[in-house]
Design an enzyme around this catalytic site. Structure first.
Site, PDB file in Angstrom:
ATOM      1  N   ASP A  13       0.298   3.143   3.099  1.00  0.00           N
ATOM      2  CA  ASP A  13       0.621   2.584   1.777  1.00  0.00           C
ATOM      3  C   ASP A  13      -0.014   1.221   1.540  1.00  0.00           C
ATOM      4  OD1 ASP A  13       2.191   4.855   1.331  1.00  0.00           O
ATOM      5  OD2 ASP A  13       3.923   3.917   2.279  1.00  0.00           O
ATOM      6  N   LYS A  16      -4.736   2.363  -0.399  1.00  0.00           N
ATOM      7  CA  LYS A  16      -6.008   3.071  -0.156  1.00  0.00           C
ATOM      8  C   LYS A  16      -6.474   3.839  -1.389  1.00  0.00           C
ATOM      9  CE  LYS A  16      -3.970   5.244   3.209  1.00  0.00           C
ATOM     10  NZ  LYS A  16      -2.676   4.512   3.259  1.00  0.00           N
ATOM     11  N   GLY A  40       0.720   9.675  -0.114  1.00  0.00           N
ATOM     12  CA  GLY A  40       0.919   9.491  -1.551  1.00  0.00           C
ATOM     13  C   GLY A  40      -0.004   8.359  -1.962  1.00  0.00           C
ATOM     14  N   HIS A  41      -1.071   8.682  -2.640  1.00  0.00           N
ATOM     15  CA  HIS A  41      -2.069   7.675  -3.016  1.00  0.00           C
ATOM     16  C   HIS A  41      -1.994   7.441  -4.523  1.00  0.00           C
ATOM     17  CE1 HIS A  41      -4.586   8.521   0.860  1.00  0.00           C
ATOM     18  NE2 HIS A  41      -3.340   8.155   1.090  1.00  0.00           N
ATOM     19  N   GLN A 224      -2.361   7.744   5.640  1.00  0.00           N
ATOM     20  CA  GLN A 224      -1.485   7.006   6.558  1.00  0.00           C
ATOM     21  C   GLN A 224      -2.169   5.699   6.992  1.00  0.00           C
ATOM     22  OE1 GLN A 224      -1.789  10.752   7.417  1.00  0.00           O
ATOM     23  NE2 GLN A 224      -0.405  10.708   5.702  1.00  0.00           N
ATOM     24  N   THR A 301       8.165  10.214  -1.012  1.00  0.00           N
ATOM     25  CA  THR A 301       9.584  10.558  -0.877  1.00  0.00           C
ATOM     26  C   THR A 301      10.496   9.660  -1.709  1.00  0.00           C
ATOM     27  OG1 THR A 301       9.754   9.101   1.032  1.00  0.00           O
ATOM     28  CG2 THR A 301       9.272  11.414   1.486  1.00  0.00           C
TER      29      THR A 301
HETATM   30  P1  GDP Z   1      -1.779   4.276  -0.390  1.00  0.00           P
HETATM   31  O1  GDP Z   1      -0.909   5.328   0.193  1.00  0.00           O
HETATM   32  O2  GDP Z   1      -2.436   3.440   0.648  1.00  0.00           O
HETATM   33  O3  GDP Z   1      -2.774   4.811  -1.384  1.00  0.00           O
HETATM   34  O4  GDP Z   1      -0.812   3.301  -1.205  1.00  0.00           O
HETATM   35  P2  GDP Z   1       0.394   3.745  -2.186  1.00  0.00           P
HETATM   36  O5  GDP Z   1      -0.166   4.284  -3.428  1.00  0.00           O
HETATM   37  O6  GDP Z   1       1.374   4.581  -1.453  1.00  0.00           O
HETATM   38  O7  GDP Z   1       1.104   2.349  -2.406  1.00  0.00           O
HETATM   39  C1  GDP Z   1       0.430   1.268  -2.970  1.00  0.00           C
HETATM   40  C2  GDP Z   1       1.202   0.827  -4.227  1.00  0.00           C
HETATM   41  O8  GDP Z   1       0.751  -0.449  -4.629  1.00  0.00           O
HETATM   42  C3  GDP Z   1       0.965   1.715  -5.428  1.00  0.00           C
HETATM   43  O9  GDP Z   1       2.115   1.714  -6.223  1.00  0.00           O
HETATM   44  C4  GDP Z   1      -0.200   1.037  -6.145  1.00  0.00           C
HETATM   45  O10 GDP Z   1      -0.222   1.334  -7.534  1.00  0.00           O
HETATM   46  C5  GDP Z   1       0.127  -0.395  -5.917  1.00  0.00           C
HETATM   47  N1  GDP Z   1      -1.021  -1.322  -5.809  1.00  0.00           N
HETATM   48  C6  GDP Z   1      -2.229  -1.115  -5.227  1.00  0.00           C
HETATM   49  N2  GDP Z   1      -2.954  -2.255  -5.221  1.00  0.00           N
HETATM   50  C7  GDP Z   1      -2.184  -3.194  -5.818  1.00  0.00           C
HETATM   51  C8  GDP Z   1      -2.356  -4.591  -6.080  1.00  0.00           C
HETATM   52  O11 GDP Z   1      -3.364  -5.204  -5.739  1.00  0.00           O
HETATM   53  N3  GDP Z   1      -1.324  -5.236  -6.694  1.00  0.00           N
HETATM   54  C9  GDP Z   1      -0.174  -4.609  -7.052  1.00  0.00           C
HETATM   55  N4  GDP Z   1       0.777  -5.330  -7.630  1.00  0.00           N
HETATM   56  N5  GDP Z   1       0.023  -3.293  -6.814  1.00  0.00           N
HETATM   57  C10 GDP Z   1      -0.958  -2.609  -6.190  1.00  0.00           C
HETATM   58  P1  IMO Z   2      -0.175   7.222   2.885  1.00  0.00           P
HETATM   59  O1  IMO Z   2      -1.452   7.997   3.017  1.00  0.00           O
HETATM   60  C1  IMO Z   2       3.363   5.655   4.851  1.00  0.00           C
HETATM   61  C2  IMO Z   2       5.197   8.153   7.939  1.00  0.00           C
HETATM   62  C3  IMO Z   2       6.567   8.745   7.671  1.00  0.00           C
HETATM   63  C4  IMO Z   2       7.155   8.743   9.079  1.00  0.00           C
HETATM   64  C5  IMO Z   2       5.939   9.114   9.928  1.00  0.00           C
HETATM   65  C6  IMO Z   2       5.863  10.586  10.284  1.00  0.00           C
HETATM   66  O2  IMO Z   2       0.441   7.306   1.536  1.00  0.00           O
HETATM   67  O3  IMO Z   2      -0.359   5.827   3.364  1.00  0.00           O
HETATM   68  P2  IMO Z   2       5.184  12.734   8.881  1.00  0.00           P
HETATM   69  O4  IMO Z   2       5.797  13.333   7.642  1.00  0.00           O
HETATM   70  O5  IMO Z   2       3.759  12.345   8.711  1.00  0.00           O
HETATM   71  O6  IMO Z   2       5.409  13.561  10.093  1.00  0.00           O
HETATM   72  O7  IMO Z   2       6.033  11.374   9.121  1.00  0.00           O
HETATM   73  O8  IMO Z   2       4.802   8.748   9.175  1.00  0.00           O
HETATM   74  N1  IMO Z   2       4.161   8.468   6.932  1.00  0.00           N
HETATM   75  C7  IMO Z   2       3.689   7.581   6.050  1.00  0.00           C
HETATM   76  N2  IMO Z   2       4.064   6.300   5.816  1.00  0.00           N
HETATM   77  N3  IMO Z   2       2.336   6.208   4.172  1.00  0.00           N
HETATM   78  C8  IMO Z   2       1.944   7.467   4.409  1.00  0.00           C
HETATM   79  O9  IMO Z   2       0.845   7.996   3.849  1.00  0.00           O
HETATM   80  C9  IMO Z   2       2.647   8.234   5.361  1.00  0.00           C
HETATM   81  N4  IMO Z   2       2.549   9.497   5.839  1.00  0.00           N
HETATM   82  C10 IMO Z   2       3.464   9.613   6.800  1.00  0.00           C
HETATM   83  O10 IMO Z   2       7.308   7.937   6.789  1.00  0.00           O
HETATM   84  O11 IMO Z   2       7.537   7.446   9.429  1.00  0.00           O
HETATM   85 MG    MG Z   3       1.053   6.008   0.085  1.00  0.00          MG
END
Ligand code: GDP
Ligand code: IMO
Ligand code: MG
Length: 428
Positions: A13, A16, A40-41, A224, A301
């Site tokens: 998270d 990416k 979840g991207h 991840q 989730t």
């Molecule tokens: P990923 O799994 O690495 O793609 O990241 P996620 O999407 O799960 O979580 C990143 C969260 O931060 C999302 O809600 C994005 O919309 C948000 N986000 C990404 N870059 C920025 C930033 O520079 N500033 C802020 N405030 N939010 C951001």
């Molecule tokens: P993105 O790509 C953050 C975590 C789960 C749990 C562990 C194992 O959005 O960054 P799993 O379901 O993979 O067997 O769970 O890994 N986990 C993540 N945490 N971002 C993710 O993906 C994750 N994918 C799995 O919360 O701790």
């Molecule tokens: Mg994510």
């Protein structure tokens, strides 16, 4: 030609998806190579927010090829739901194609049930996403998996599934105390998914290697993060795939020599979903501030993410394992209102101060962080596009990270929207 691998350097998270969507403008091909819909991207384009779980984050762009590689585990139900949402919102361009590897493994309904039943009864809960990721990878390695190609041959699938389901049902009922699956229901659903997935299935290895010969720009999108890697993360509190850059080659079928840049995405603080060690976690009002300002709730989730300060000790290890040559810092704007910002520069371990993760079984669990404190900038920075305009306190913070990690920051993200970035150096 560029082969660029972008990975998360923390516990996932890091942002990416946003960065891949931004960089995809100059890429030709965007590839997922591991993980599944545990990811979840989040992409924000103008005021539209899209969360992708399986489809590469280049899908919103025109004239791209998006590939789901052999190393990914695919839940077809999730894939088609994702495609439906994109289609209904008019977000799929006719000029962009999606190809899916015939060797990718399928997450079957029994994988999901096993994942959740195990978590329910486990003494040490991992806190998985419950998406069947671990059980699907287990079957891949034990050679009992169903691959995308299997879905296309119903007669062969029938035989295979019969044997597998018999064993799974025994395990589910006798060991986990769950209800068995009905063969016909699982089989018929799989055949239906086979028909739906067929138009996307391709020899993605041939495709990718052709793009390499054509000197295209290929962007590999990690899911991840490094600290969740099954070998290099905080085992057993990890995911079930290799999340590090090296797996881009294996998970997509391109030679290591095709990769010439590795980008690590680093959040300006740290978050973690699920259980396991997290030395810089703040269970205080600071943690609450980061969660609320940063919107730190799981994109998959919806679980609240655990939050804390940036941890340069674990990041140094991530730089080393992945071979990160450029860093992207995200969510710097989330720190806008803080008076002081802490940076973990060492761990206290057995009464000593150390700057590396200690060797030995889960020793990171007994480490406490050593901090260096920085003054906050107390200004909105989301509108800034040129690094020169950043407040001096923000510059100091970034410079310190860069120096400590001995790695250049190529870009800083200051908002969730696609273009809310400060670019120091073009990555592609
Ligand atoms: P990923 O799994 O690495 O793609 O990241 P996620 O999407 O799960 O979580 C990143 C969260 O931060 C999302 O809600 C994005 O919309 C948000 N986000 C990404 N870059 C920025 C930033 O520079 N500033 C802020 N405030 N939010 C951001
Ligand atoms: P993105 O790509 C953050 C975590 C789960 C749990 C562990 C194992 O959005 O960054 P799993 O379901 O993979 O067997 O769970 O890994 N986990 C993540 N945490 N971002 C993710 O993906 C994750 N994918 C799995 O919360 O701790
Ligand atoms: Mg994510």
């Amino acid at each position: 030609m560029s082969g660029i691998v972008l990975i998360g350097a923390q516990w996932g998270d890091e942002g990416k998806g946003k960065i891949v969507d931004f960089l995809a403008e100059n890429a030709d091909v965007i590839v997922r190579f591991q993980g599944g819909n545990n990811a979840g991207h989040t992409l924000v384009v103008k005021d539209k927010k899209i969360i992708l779980h399986l489809i590469p984050s280049g899908i919103l762009r025109e004239n791209k090829v998006c590939i789901i590689g052999n190393g990914v585990v695919i839940d077809p139900g999730v894939l088609f739901k994702e495609l439906k949402v994109l289609t209904e919102n008019g977000l799929l361009s006719k000029s962009t194609s999606l190809y899916i590897s015939s060797s990718a493994h399928v997450i079957m309904p029994y994988h999901k049930l096993i994942d959740t039943l195990r978590e329910n009864i486990a003494v040490t809960k991992i806190g998985t996403t419950g998406r069947g990721i671990g059980p699907a990878y287990e079957d891949k390695v034990s050679r009992a998996g169903i691959r995308v190609a299997d879905l296309l041959y119903p007669e062969l699938l029938k035989e295979k599934l019969k044997t597998i389901l018999e064993e799974k049902n025994l395990y589910i009922t006798k060991v986990l105390g769950g209800d068995p699956f009905d063969f016909s229901t699982v089989f018929e659903e799989s055949v239906r998914f086979g028909e739906m997935i067929k138009p996307y299935v391709a020899d993605t290895v041939e495709h990718l290697n052709k793009y390499i010969r054509e000197r295209k720009n290929i962007l590999f999108e990690g899911a991840q993060g490094t600290m969740l890697d099954v070998d290099h993360g905080t085992y057993p509190f990890v995911t079930s795939s290799n999340t590090v850059a090296g797996n881009a080659s294996i998970g997509s079928g391109v030679p290591i020599s095709a990769i010439n840049k590795i980008v690590g995405v680093v959040k300006a603080y740290t978050t973690r979903v699920g259980n396991g060690p997290f030395p810089t976690e703040e269970k205080s009002s600071i943690g609450d501030y980061l969660r609320e300002k940063g919107g730190e709730y799981g994109a998959t989730t919806g679980r609240p993410r655990r939050c804390g300060w940036i941890d340069l000790v674990s990041l140094r290890r991530a730089i080393m394992i992945n071979g990160i040559d450029r860093i992207v810092i995200t969510k710097l704007d989330v720190l806008n209102e803080l008076d002081n910002i802490k940076v973990c520069v060492g761990y206290k371990y057995q009464n000593k101060e150390i700057e590396t993760i200690p060797f030995g079984l889960n020793q990171i669990e007994v480490c406490t962080p050593v901090y260096r404190e920085f003054k906050g900038w107390k200004k909105n920075i989301s509108h800034i596009r040129d690094g020169i305009d950043l407040p001096v306190e923000a510059k100091d913070y970034l410079k310190f990270i860069e120096d400590y990690l001995e790695t250049k920051i190529a870009m800083v993200s200051v908002g969730a929207e696609r273009n809310e970035n400060i670019v120091f150096e073009n990555i592609i």
